[in-house]
Design a protein around this motif. Structure first.
Motif, mmCIF file in Angstrom:
data_model
loop_
_atom_site.group_PDB
_atom_site.id
_atom_site.type_symbol
_atom_site.label_atom_id
_atom_site.label_comp_id
_atom_site.label_asym_id
_atom_site.label_seq_id
_atom_site.Cartn_x
_atom_site.Cartn_y
_atom_site.Cartn_z
ATOM 1 N N ASN A 118 0.994 -1.353 -0.213
ATOM 2 C CA ASN A 118 0.140 0.178 0.063
ATOM 3 C C ASN A 118 0.960 1.183 0.057
ATOM 4 O OD1 ASN A 118 -2.246 -1.464 0.135
ATOM 5 N ND2 ASN A 118 -2.758 -1.111 2.071
ATOM 6 N N LEU A 119 1.894 1.143 0.813
ATOM 7 C CA LEU A 119 2.757 2.357 0.954
ATOM 8 C C LEU A 119 3.420 2.635 -0.357
ATOM 9 C CD1 LEU A 119 3.894 4.421 2.820
ATOM 10 C CD2 LEU A 119 5.458 2.903 3.360
ATOM 11 N N ALA A 120 4.175 1.676 -1.159
ATOM 12 C CA ALA A 120 4.954 1.835 -2.056
ATOM 13 C C ALA A 120 3.967 2.215 -3.448
ATOM 14 C CB ALA A 120 5.844 0.625 -2.517
ATOM 15 N N SER A 121 2.882 1.539 -3.421
ATOM 16 C CA SER A 121 1.796 1.892 -4.408
ATOM 17 C C SER A 121 1.348 3.193 -4.472
ATOM 18 C CB SER A 121 0.578 0.847 -4.118
ATOM 19 O OG SER A 121 0.967 -0.590 -4.658
ATOM 20 N N ARG A 122 1.016 3.743 -3.189
ATOM 21 C CA ARG A 122 0.699 4.919 -3.252
ATOM 22 C C ARG A 122 1.829 6.221 -3.623
ATOM 23 N NH1 ARG A 122 -3.031 8.802 -3.598
ATOM 24 N NH2 ARG A 122 -3.064 10.411 -2.205
ATOM 25 N N LEU A 123 3.022 5.913 -3.155
ATOM 26 C CA LEU A 123 4.284 6.826 -3.372
ATOM 27 C C LEU A 123 4.535 6.786 -4.648
ATOM 28 C CD1 LEU A 123 6.420 6.224 0.050
ATOM 29 C CD2 LEU A 123 5.040 8.204 -0.671
ATOM 30 N N SER A 124 4.461 5.534 -5.216
ATOM 31 C CA SER A 124 4.811 5.057 -6.815
ATOM 32 C C SER A 124 3.749 6.038 -7.747
ATOM 33 C CB SER A 124 4.960 3.796 -7.261
ATOM 34 O OG SER A 124 6.092 3.294 -6.429
ATOM 35 N N GLY A 125 2.409 5.662 -7.383
ATOM 36 C CA GLY A 125 1.379 6.429 -8.230
ATOM 37 C C GLY A 125 1.744 8.183 -8.252
ATOM 38 N N ILE A 126 2.126 8.675 -7.061
ATOM 39 C CA ILE A 126 2.198 10.268 -7.051
ATOM 40 C C ILE A 126 3.716 10.328 -7.911
ATOM 41 C CG2 ILE A 126 3.357 12.060 -5.493
ATOM 42 C CD1 ILE A 126 1.413 10.579 -3.109
ATOM 43 N N SER A 127 4.655 9.417 -7.667
ATOM 44 C CA SER A 127 5.663 9.877 -8.483
ATOM 45 C C SER A 127 5.518 9.403 -10.028
ATOM 46 C CB SER A 127 6.933 9.172 -8.076
ATOM 47 O OG SER A 127 6.830 7.709 -8.252
ATOM 48 N N THR A 128 4.644 8.414 -10.467
ATOM 49 C CA THR A 128 4.579 8.277 -11.654
ATOM 50 C C THR A 128 3.592 9.596 -12.347
ATOM 51 O OG1 THR A 128 4.537 6.120 -11.359
ATOM 52 C CG2 THR A 128 3.361 6.625 -13.284
ATOM 53 N N LYS A 129 2.564 10.124 -11.748
ATOM 54 C CA LYS A 129 1.684 11.121 -12.047
ATOM 55 C C LYS A 129 2.634 12.415 -12.129
ATOM 56 C CE LYS A 129 -2.154 13.302 -13.257
ATOM 57 N NZ LYS A 129 -2.548 12.955 -14.655
ATOM 58 N N THR A 130 3.598 12.546 -11.155
ATOM 59 C CA THR A 130 4.382 13.878 -11.159
ATOM 60 C C THR A 130 5.296 13.825 -12.568
ATOM 61 O OG1 THR A 130 4.498 14.019 -8.747
ATOM 62 C CG2 THR A 130 6.259 15.181 -9.843
ATOM 63 N N ARG A 131 5.867 12.653 -12.655
ATOM 64 C CA ARG A 131 6.578 12.631 -13.966
ATOM 65 C C ARG A 131 5.881 12.879 -15.170
ATOM 66 N NH1 ARG A 131 11.422 8.213 -14.615
ATOM 67 N NH2 ARG A 131 12.061 9.596 -13.054
ATOM 68 N N SER A 132 4.568 12.423 -15.213
ATOM 69 C CA SER A 132 3.950 12.553 -16.374
ATOM 70 C C SER A 132 3.486 14.180 -16.551
ATOM 71 C CB SER A 132 2.501 11.814 -16.388
ATOM 72 O OG SER A 132 1.683 11.914 -15.603
ATOM 73 N N VAL A 133 3.296 14.737 -15.521
ATOM 74 C CA VAL A 133 2.938 16.178 -15.557
ATOM 75 C C VAL A 133 4.400 17.009 -15.895
ATOM 76 C CG1 VAL A 133 2.261 18.041 -14.230
ATOM 77 C CG2 VAL A 133 1.072 16.224 -14.206
ATOM 78 N N ALA A 134 5.342 16.447 -15.478
ATOM 79 C CA ALA A 134 6.710 17.314 -15.764
ATOM 80 C C ALA A 134 7.178 17.097 -17.147
ATOM 81 C CB ALA A 134 7.635 16.705 -15.018
ATOM 82 N N GLU A 135 6.855 16.000 -17.795
ATOM 83 C CA GLU A 135 7.068 15.432 -19.264
ATOM 84 C C GLU A 135 6.205 16.561 -20.250
ATOM 85 O OE1 GLU A 135 6.924 11.405 -19.433
ATOM 86 O OE2 GLU A 135 9.064 11.268 -18.450
ATOM 87 N N ALA A 136 4.767 16.670 -19.589
ATOM 88 C CA ALA A 136 3.631 17.327 -20.380
ATOM 89 C C ALA A 136 4.231 18.759 -20.473
ATOM 90 C CB ALA A 136 2.567 16.894 -19.885
ATOM 91 N N LEU A 137 4.677 19.251 -19.309
ATOM 92 C CA LEU A 137 4.980 20.702 -19.126
ATOM 93 C C LEU A 137 6.258 20.804 -20.101
ATOM 94 C CD1 LEU A 137 4.471 21.396 -15.403
ATOM 95 C CD2 LEU A 137 3.235 22.177 -17.492
ATOM 96 N N ARG A 138 7.193 20.113 -20.166
ATOM 97 C CA ARG A 138 8.571 20.117 -20.738
ATOM 98 C C ARG A 138 8.102 20.222 -22.357
ATOM 99 N NH1 ARG A 138 11.575 16.067 -18.843
ATOM 100 N NH2 ARG A 138 10.873 14.539 -20.370
ATOM 101 N N ASP A 139 7.200 19.197 -22.753
ATOM 102 C CA ASP A 139 6.963 19.127 -24.109
ATOM 103 C C ASP A 139 6.183 20.384 -24.604
ATOM 104 O OD1 ASP A 139 8.132 16.639 -24.143
ATOM 105 O OD2 ASP A 139 6.512 15.543 -23.905
#
Length: 141
Positions: A118-139
């Motif tokens: 549960n802990l790793a899933s939640r944290l990984s979900g946040i980091s995955t979404k953060t990366r996708s937003v950062a990539e979208a902003l960069r693009d």
């Protein structure tokens, strides 16, 4: 030089305090999760039998919380779990990749798995979404 030494000592103390606070949270979450007695754990035929286990990625994601997941299994096994991962926080994992594998008593694996996942899933979900937003902003720039 004295000011630099103070800042270094202060940072080291903060690291220790943070580690203690995180460990206390993990212990509390394990107790909350199984305080009333986990049916699966209590019904395990051989709770002291060493078992091998693997945490396997079900989908693509950015790993976050690996050390917290490992520490959860360590705490659940009273420090007896043998753990290994070829990954680090920030790695992008694909479905089927082994995130963490180890060996511990069956009861320790059953005790720690829900909190760890549960802990790793939640944290990984946040980091995955953060990366996708950062990539979208960069693009977009």
């Amino acid at each position: 030089a004295a000011g630099e030494e103070y800042e270094k000592t202060k940072a080291e103390v903060m690291d220790v305090l943070l580690a203690q606070a995180v460990r206390a949270d993990l212990e509390r979450w394990l107790a909350e999760d199984h305080g009333a007695g986990c049916v699966t754990l209590l019904s395990a035929a051989y709770p002291e039998t060493p078992v091998a286990f693997r945490v396997v990625a079900k989908s693509a994601f950015v790993l976050c919380g690996l050390e917290l997941m490992a520490e959860t299994f360590r705490l659940a096994s009273d420090g007896q779990a043998e753990l290994h991962s070829g990954h680090a926080d920030g790695d992008v994992l694909s479905p089927g990749q082994v995130v963490l594998e180890g060996r511990a008593h069956a009861a320790a694996v059953l005790l720690g798995e829900r909190v760890a996942l549960n802990l790793a899933s939640r944290l990984s979900g946040i980091s995955t979404k953060t990366r996708s937003v950062a990539e979208a902003l960069r693009d977009s720039s």
